[in-house]
Scaffold this active site. Structure first.
Site, short mmCIF file in Angstrom:
data_model
loop_
_atom_site.label_atom_id
_atom_site.label_comp_id
_atom_site.label_asym_id
_atom_site.label_seq_id
_atom_site.Cartn_x
_atom_site.Cartn_y
_atom_site.Cartn_z
N ARG A 1 0.93 -1.26 0.13
CA ARG A 1 -0.12 -0.02 0.09
C ARG A 1 0.78 1.44 -0.03
O ARG A 1 0.78 2.20 -0.79
CB ARG A 1 -1.03 -0.06 1.31
CG ARG A 1 -1.97 -1.01 1.16
CD ARG A 1 -2.90 -0.94 2.25
NE ARG A 1 -2.15 -1.38 3.48
CZ ARG A 1 -2.53 -1.18 4.84
NH1 ARG A 1 -3.81 -0.60 5.01
NH2 ARG A 1 -1.53 -1.45 5.55
N ASN B 1 -6.39 -2.77 2.14
CA ASN B 1 -6.41 -4.24 2.19
C ASN B 1 -7.79 -4.79 2.30
O ASN B 1 -8.74 -3.99 2.78
CB ASN B 1 -5.61 -4.79 3.33
CG ASN B 1 -4.09 -4.59 3.49
OD1 ASN B 1 -3.43 -4.50 2.26
ND2 ASN B 1 -3.50 -4.35 4.45
#
Length: 90
Positions: free
Chosen positions: A19, A37
């Protein structure tokens, strides 16, 4: 012309800074949106930019962060969403 796409990246993409690297790459490319996520251990990206910017992001998704192992990248065009900046959502 701007457009919005969603990307689902599967493989070893959680717990490997995927990320954070996505935020860095999207910011570098001038793309707005977010990354988060998913419960199934994949990563979801919603991104708005030009075709050229988004194509570059999709290509990068196959590489990912240094410790990730990308197995699959699914891309889908979405309704245009204008967002400010690119962030991690939890």
């Amino acid at each position: 012309m701007l457009k919005t796409i969603s990307i689902i990246v599967s493989g070893k993409v959680q717990g490997v800074w995927y990320r954070k690297y996505t935020v860095d790459k999207a910011t570098e490319l001038g793309i707005s949106g977010f990354v988060k996520n998913l419960p199934d251990d994949s990563v979801y990206i919603l991104a708005t930019g030009t075709d050229e910017q988004l194509n570059a992001l999709v290509q990068w998704c196959y590489i990912g962060s240094p410790k990730s192992r990308v197995e699959k990248v699914e891309v889908k065009e979405e309704e245009l969403q204008v967002m400010s900046g690119f962030v991690v959502r939890r």
